[in-house]
Motif scaffolding. Structure first.
Motif, mmCIF file in Angstrom:
data_model
loop_
_atom_site.group_PDB
_atom_site.id
_atom_site.type_symbol
_atom_site.label_atom_id
_atom_site.label_comp_id
_atom_site.label_asym_id
_atom_site.label_seq_id
_atom_site.Cartn_x
_atom_site.Cartn_y
_atom_site.Cartn_z
ATOM 1 N N MET A 1 0.802 -1.218 0.000
ATOM 2 C CA MET A 1 0.000 0.000 0.000
ATOM 3 C C MET A 1 0.842 1.278 0.000
ATOM 4 S SD MET A 1 -3.221 -0.760 -0.069
ATOM 5 C CE MET A 1 -3.796 -2.424 -0.311
ATOM 6 N N ALA A 2 2.071 1.220 0.473
ATOM 7 C CA ALA A 2 2.911 2.420 0.580
ATOM 8 C C ALA A 2 4.035 2.366 -0.456
ATOM 9 C CB ALA A 2 3.493 2.549 1.980
ATOM 10 N N TYR A 3 4.366 3.534 -0.997
ATOM 11 C CA TYR A 3 5.394 3.622 -2.040
ATOM 12 C C TYR A 3 6.292 4.830 -1.812
ATOM 13 C CZ TYR A 3 2.680 0.113 -4.462
ATOM 14 O OH TYR A 3 2.026 -1.054 -4.754
ATOM 15 N N ARG A 4 7.573 4.629 -2.146
ATOM 16 C CA ARG A 4 8.521 5.749 -2.168
ATOM 17 C C ARG A 4 8.471 6.381 -3.550
ATOM 18 N NH1 ARG A 4 11.400 1.402 -0.095
ATOM 19 N NH2 ARG A 4 11.757 1.474 2.172
ATOM 20 N N ILE A 5 8.420 7.699 -3.578
ATOM 21 C CA ILE A 5 8.357 8.425 -4.846
ATOM 22 C C ILE A 5 9.666 9.184 -5.068
ATOM 23 C CG2 ILE A 5 7.084 10.081 -6.241
ATOM 24 C CD1 ILE A 5 5.567 7.475 -5.551
ATOM 25 N N THR A 6 10.219 9.017 -6.251
ATOM 26 C CA THR A 6 11.509 9.575 -6.608
ATOM 27 C C THR A 6 11.358 10.526 -7.791
ATOM 28 O OG1 THR A 6 12.073 7.958 -8.322
ATOM 29 C CG2 THR A 6 12.449 7.293 -6.029
ATOM 30 N N MET A 7 12.480 11.025 -8.290
ATOM 31 C CA MET A 7 12.536 11.662 -9.599
ATOM 32 C C MET A 7 13.160 10.652 -10.548
ATOM 33 S SD MET A 7 13.910 15.393 -8.370
ATOM 34 C CE MET A 7 13.176 16.166 -6.914
ATOM 35 N N GLY A 8 12.695 10.621 -11.786
ATOM 36 C CA GLY A 8 13.209 9.663 -12.749
ATOM 37 C C GLY A 8 14.121 10.330 -13.765
ATOM 38 N N VAL A 9 15.282 9.721 -14.016
ATOM 39 C CA VAL A 9 16.226 10.236 -15.015
ATOM 40 C C VAL A 9 16.687 9.078 -15.894
ATOM 41 C CG1 VAL A 9 16.982 12.097 -13.494
ATOM 42 C CG2 VAL A 9 18.262 9.943 -13.515
ATOM 43 N N ARG A 10 17.395 9.382 -16.969
ATOM 44 C CA ARG A 10 17.931 8.334 -17.839
ATOM 45 C C ARG A 10 19.020 7.540 -17.119
ATOM 46 N NH1 ARG A 10 16.844 12.520 -21.513
ATOM 47 N NH2 ARG A 10 18.726 13.579 -20.800
ATOM 48 N N PRO A 11 19.157 6.247 -17.417
ATOM 49 C CA PRO A 11 20.200 5.432 -16.789
ATOM 50 C C PRO A 11 21.603 5.977 -17.020
ATOM 51 C CG PRO A 11 18.570 4.014 -17.804
ATOM 52 C CD PRO A 11 18.227 5.418 -18.229
ATOM 53 N N SER A 12 21.816 6.670 -18.122
ATOM 54 C CA SER A 12 23.152 7.184 -18.431
ATOM 55 C C SER A 12 23.525 8.430 -17.634
ATOM 56 C CB SER A 12 23.250 7.516 -19.927
ATOM 57 O OG SER A 12 22.282 8.503 -20.275
#
Length: 287
Positions: free
Chosen positions: A236-247
């Motif tokens: 039910m709970a999630y950590r929210i991040t910022m997403g960037v390219r793997p490189s």
């Protein structure tokens, strides 16, 4: 909800309630050159975002991810913020970040393999909403006997639906669609809150950041209960991040430094939008 949340939650979650049916024309921007080997624009914060997904992002700039983008731009020496708009549907990452049209997704569930995650900048959960002065007062789990024979709203194929099925609550449940074109119709979180107020449903299970925003706009006093006491079942709970390219390793490190140095201000921003924030012990963060 932040992108990736619906994908992660329902055999993958979000935002995060997918907000549109048909793709918009995403405008292309020339990639700038940041650190060696990275296509991150050093002058402009190029954001990949949904154009109509309050309280997260909106073309008007009123979402908390819009405000967070302004904070990131200022802290990293960017002179402006520019958006590549695309709805939160399958293909979002491929057509935005993956196509080098932008350099950051402001909200993305941790652990999704389509992007490289920064450190989490908040943690939240699905919540149960009901009228504070009603007969559900005090309910904290989906297994509470008070919920038996109640009509509960839930978004199709999200994590809580599995827990509701296990608790035998689906027989009378009202199922709301997962995919909605919010450029033309209100989000399901907004509709569910209205339905509670109108008595169409007795309660609803909604992703917390969406619930908090629309509950604050309601004319009726509603309870928001994070579903952190569930015994087993779906997460039910999630950590929210910022997403960037793997490189983009240096860019990730820059953003991690931003999050670490500005966490208190980030929390204040999120709380101002009614986001139910949780620490790693599932305790509420209120300031």
């Amino acid at each position: 909800m932040a992108y990736g949340a619906h994908r992660t939650c329902s055999a993958a979650l979000i935002s995060m309630t997918m907000a549109a049916l048909m793709p918009l024309q995403a405008h292309s921007q020339g990639a700038g050159l940041g650190a060696a080997g990275e296509l991150v624009d050093p002058e402009t914060l190029r954001v990949c975002a949904d154009p109509s997904n309050m309280p997260f992002s909106d073309k008007s700039g009123e979402g908390f991810e819009n405000k967070l983008a302004e904070m990131v731009a200022a802290a990293t020496g960017r002179s402006s913020v520019a958006y590549t708009w695309f709805p939160s549907i399958p293909g979002f990452v491929r057509n935005t970040l993956g196509a080098n049209r932008c350099d950051i997704i402001m909200g993305y569930a941790q652990g999704d393999e389509l992007v490289q995650n920064t450190n989490a900048y908040y943690r939240s959960s699905y919540v149960l909403i009901y009228k504070k002065d009603g007969d559900l007062a005090g309910v904290e789990t989906l297994t509470d006997p008070k919920l038996v024979d109640k009509r509960i709203g839930v978004v199709h194929a999200t994590s809580p639906s599995a827990n509701m099925a296990a608790a035998r609550l689906m027989r009378k449940a009202k199922i709301y669609p997962l995919v909605v074109d919010t450029r033309r119709a209100p989000s399901m979180a907004e509709v569910m809150v209205r339905d509670i107020v109108a008595g169409v449903i007795d309660a609803a299970v909604v992703w917390g950041p969406m619930a908090g925003y629309y509950v604050r706009k309601s004319e009726v006093d509603l309870a928001i209960v994070p579903l952190t006491r569930e015994k087993g079942g779906s997460r039910m709970a999630y950590r929210i991040t910022m997403g960037v390219r793997p490189s983009d390793q240096q860019w990730k490190r820059t953003l991690n430094s931003f999050i670490r140095e500005n966490q208190d201000d980030i929390n204040k921003l999120l709380l101002s939008y009614g986001v139910p924030l949780l620490n790693e012990d599932d305790e509420s963060i209120t300031e």
